[in-house]
Design a protein around this motif. Structure first.
Motif, PDB file in Angstrom:
ATOM      1  N   HIS A  92       0.797  -1.228   0.000  1.00 43.95           N
ATOM      2  CA  HIS A  92       0.000   0.000   0.000  1.00 43.95           C
ATOM      3  C   HIS A  92       0.828   1.276   0.000  1.00 43.95           C
ATOM      4  O   HIS A  92       0.332   2.347  -0.374  1.00 43.95           O
ATOM      5  N   GLU A 112      -1.074   7.227  -3.269  1.00 42.02           N
ATOM      6  CA  GLU A 112      -1.930   6.115  -3.687  1.00 42.02           C
ATOM      7  C   GLU A 112      -1.974   6.002  -5.203  1.00 42.02           C
ATOM      8  O   GLU A 112      -1.918   4.894  -5.757  1.00 42.02           O
ATOM      9  N   ILE A 144      -6.071  -0.365  -2.551  1.00 41.21           N
ATOM     10  CA  ILE A 144      -5.205   0.714  -2.089  1.00 41.21           C
ATOM     11  C   ILE A 144      -5.926   2.061  -2.173  1.00 41.21           C
ATOM     12  O   ILE A 144      -5.790   2.917  -1.289  1.00 41.21           O
ATOM     13  N   ARG A 145      -6.726   2.254  -3.221  1.00 40.77           N
ATOM     14  CA  ARG A 145      -7.448   3.521  -3.400  1.00 40.77           C
ATOM     15  C   ARG A 145      -8.777   3.557  -2.647  1.00 40.77           C
ATOM     16  O   ARG A 145      -9.487   4.559  -2.694  1.00 40.77           O
ATOM     17  N   GLY A 146      -9.133   2.479  -1.964  1.00 37.07           N
ATOM     18  CA  GLY A 146     -10.398   2.446  -1.243  1.00 37.07           C
ATOM     19  C   GLY A 146     -11.599   2.325  -2.139  1.00 37.07           C
ATOM     20  O   GLY A 146     -12.699   2.759  -1.780  1.00 37.07           O
ATOM     21  N   ILE A 156      -8.120  -2.475   4.545  1.00 38.58           N
ATOM     22  CA  ILE A 156      -7.072  -1.684   3.893  1.00 38.58           C
ATOM     23  C   ILE A 156      -7.380  -0.193   3.962  1.00 38.58           C
ATOM     24  O   ILE A 156      -6.481   0.634   4.100  1.00 38.58           O
ATOM     25  N   SER A 157      -8.649   0.164   3.863  1.00 40.08           N
ATOM     26  CA  SER A 157      -9.034   1.574   3.849  1.00 40.08           C
ATOM     27  C   SER A 157     -10.342   1.738   4.603  1.00 40.08           C
ATOM     28  O   SER A 157     -11.379   1.255   4.160  1.00 40.08           O
ATOM     29  N   ASP A 161      -8.757   0.167   9.379  1.00 38.35           N
ATOM     30  CA  ASP A 161      -7.748  -0.415   8.493  1.00 38.35           C
ATOM     31  C   ASP A 161      -6.493  -0.779   9.285  1.00 38.35           C
ATOM     32  O   ASP A 161      -6.118  -0.097  10.245  1.00 38.35           O
ATOM     33  N   ASP A 163      -3.420  -0.751   8.384  1.00 43.69           N
ATOM     34  CA  ASP A 163      -2.352   0.226   8.195  1.00 43.69           C
ATOM     35  C   ASP A 163      -2.295   1.176   9.383  1.00 43.69           C
ATOM     36  O   ASP A 163      -1.244   1.441   9.967  1.00 43.69           O
ATOM     37  N   LYS A 164      -3.460   1.684   9.777  1.00 40.63           N
ATOM     38  CA  LYS A 164      -3.535   2.643  10.879  1.00 40.63           C
ATOM     39  C   LYS A 164      -3.096   2.003  12.199  1.00 40.63           C
ATOM     40  O   LYS A 164      -2.369   2.618  12.995  1.00 40.63           O
TER      41      LYS A 164
END
Length: 417
Positions: A92, A112, A144-146, A156-157, A161, A163-164
């Motif tokens: 990502h 992104e 990746i772009r949601g 992912i989004s 997510d 990532d956070k």
């Protein structure tokens, strides 16, 4: 075949053969040399961890989340969707510029968009197509772009997510601060797939609401104390101005920047562009605060302060002249993260009913979003940084300009002698 990587945050991270093939491409290896927190290491010396470490952590948490979801009674996960989601977590950040998000603030295209474009090129594109064809490349880009219709896209989004969860936990650990504490185990155990708004999506069980609140509060604390620390923002503003000057002079192109690493880019700015701002950052001669106001004292601040870097530069240079400084010796900063504490996720109640948990919170359960505006305004600040503390700062002019729309400011600049 699989490998185990030792990680300071999650201990052992297992990587299967396909993940290893993606990791060994130049596009992903570049992330070893992109710091996760940009210039924060100038304040927190331990903050030298990389986007590569974060990518591994996001991948690890995504696999844990999928295992948790797969063990839920009645859950059936599509193997192809699971594979795409784990790869999206790993990849990502491949589009990130040197020094984190600074250059996106300076008007460069989003990371992104760059990352999605990189998915289909070079060794990485070849590896992905060998695993799942063009369809896999497209789906990872959507995730990746949601924009993915997959029920797993929220991993992912979105509000929860992975990532956070990784970057808040990792950043706090590496900075040595206690602010990023998140109840990760409880959050992952509370994930569930629910039918909401006519489609299946990732939600959270009622038992995980307090853990979700810990995530939101950790985010607020990290922005207030680390990401928007005054010295970090000073270095960030100096860096943005140095890069824009280099691009304007033709010393470097936007496309070239996207392929460089942190240290290579700084060296190019110092040696090829002879940027005094870049040299000052390298030697930690940072601009000092001449003005520092909470957002609550600037209630009518306009969007051009962050959305129009070209206009902001003109305003900065006009203010610099009034303060007895040279162009580029006064920098204005008003960082924005409007969705800092936003919540939008399905909630499964203990009796089986599904509700939409939003930024309105939920009486008796999730109260933090109800005071999100107040917390955001306490973290967000309007600052002016100057190269010399003896500068005569026109504070009244700054506040007046900050509260006027872009069209009015442009008109005033055009009328200025």
């Amino acid at each position: 075949m699989y490998e185990v990587v030792r990680d300071p945050l999650w201990d052992n991270i297992s990587l299967d053969e396909t993940a290893l093939a993606l990791l060994d491409t130049p596009t992903v290896q570049r992330l070893r040399y992109i710091r996760q927190l940009g210039h924060a290491f100038l304040v927190y010396p331990g903050a030298t961890h990389s986007r590569f470490e974060h990518a591994l952590g996001a991948y690890h948490l995504t696999r844990r989340a999928l295992n948790s979801l797969g063990s839920t009674e009645g859950a059936t996960l599509d193997p192809a969707e699971c594979r795409a989601v784990t790869f999206a977590a790993l990849l990502h950040d491949i589009g990130h510029y040197p020094f984190s998000h600074a250059l996106e603030e300076a008007g460069f295209p989003s990371h992104e968009a760059l990352g999605t474009a990189k998915l289909s090129h070079g060794a990485l594109g070849q590896a992905l197509r060998g695993i799942g064809g063009d369809a896999l490349v497209v789906e990872i880009g959507r995730l990746i772009r949601g924009q993915s219709p997959s029920p797993l896209g929220g991993l992912i989004s979105g509000t929860l997510d992975l990532d956070k969860i990784d970057y808040l936990s990792r950043d706090a650990r590496m900075c040595g601060v206690p602010y990023g504490t998140v109840d990760v185990d409880r959050l992952l155990a509370s994930l569930t797939i629910v039918e909401c708004d006519g489609r299946a999506q990732v939600g959270i069980h009622e038992k995980g609401v307090s853990a979700l609140e810990s995530l939101l509060f950790a985010k607020y604390q990290m922005y207030r104390n680390v990401y928007w620390h005054h010295a970090v923002r000073s270095a960030t503003c100096m860096f943005k101005r140095a890069v824009r000057q280099a691009v304007q002079r033709g010393t470097i192109t936007v496309n070239a920047v996207a392929e460089l690493t942190d240290d290579a880019f700084m060296q190019r700015l110092i040696e090829r562009d002879r940027s005094q701002l870049a040299l000052a950052i390298r030697e930690r001669r940072l601009f000092k605060r001449a003005l520092d106001l909470p957002a609550s004292e600037v209630p009518e601040a306009q969007g051009w302060l962050t959305d129009d870097p070209g206009l902001l530069e003109q305003v900065e240079d006009r203010l610099a002249r009034r303060a007895g400084l040279e162009p580029g010796e006064l920098l204005v900063d008003f960082p924005v993260r409007a969705n800092m504490l936003a919540v939008d996720i399905p909630l499964r109640l203990r009796d089986g009913r599904i509700e939409r948990l939003t930024s309105e919170g939920r009486a008796g359960q999730l109260g933090l979003p109800r005071i999100a505006d107040e917390l955001y305004q306490s973290a967000q600040r309007l600052r002016v940084f100057v190269s010399r503390t003896t500068a005569r700062l026109p504070e009244g002019d700054i506040l007046k300009l900050a509260s006027q729309p872009a069209a009015t400011v442009k008109q005033q600049l055009g009328e200025a002698p």
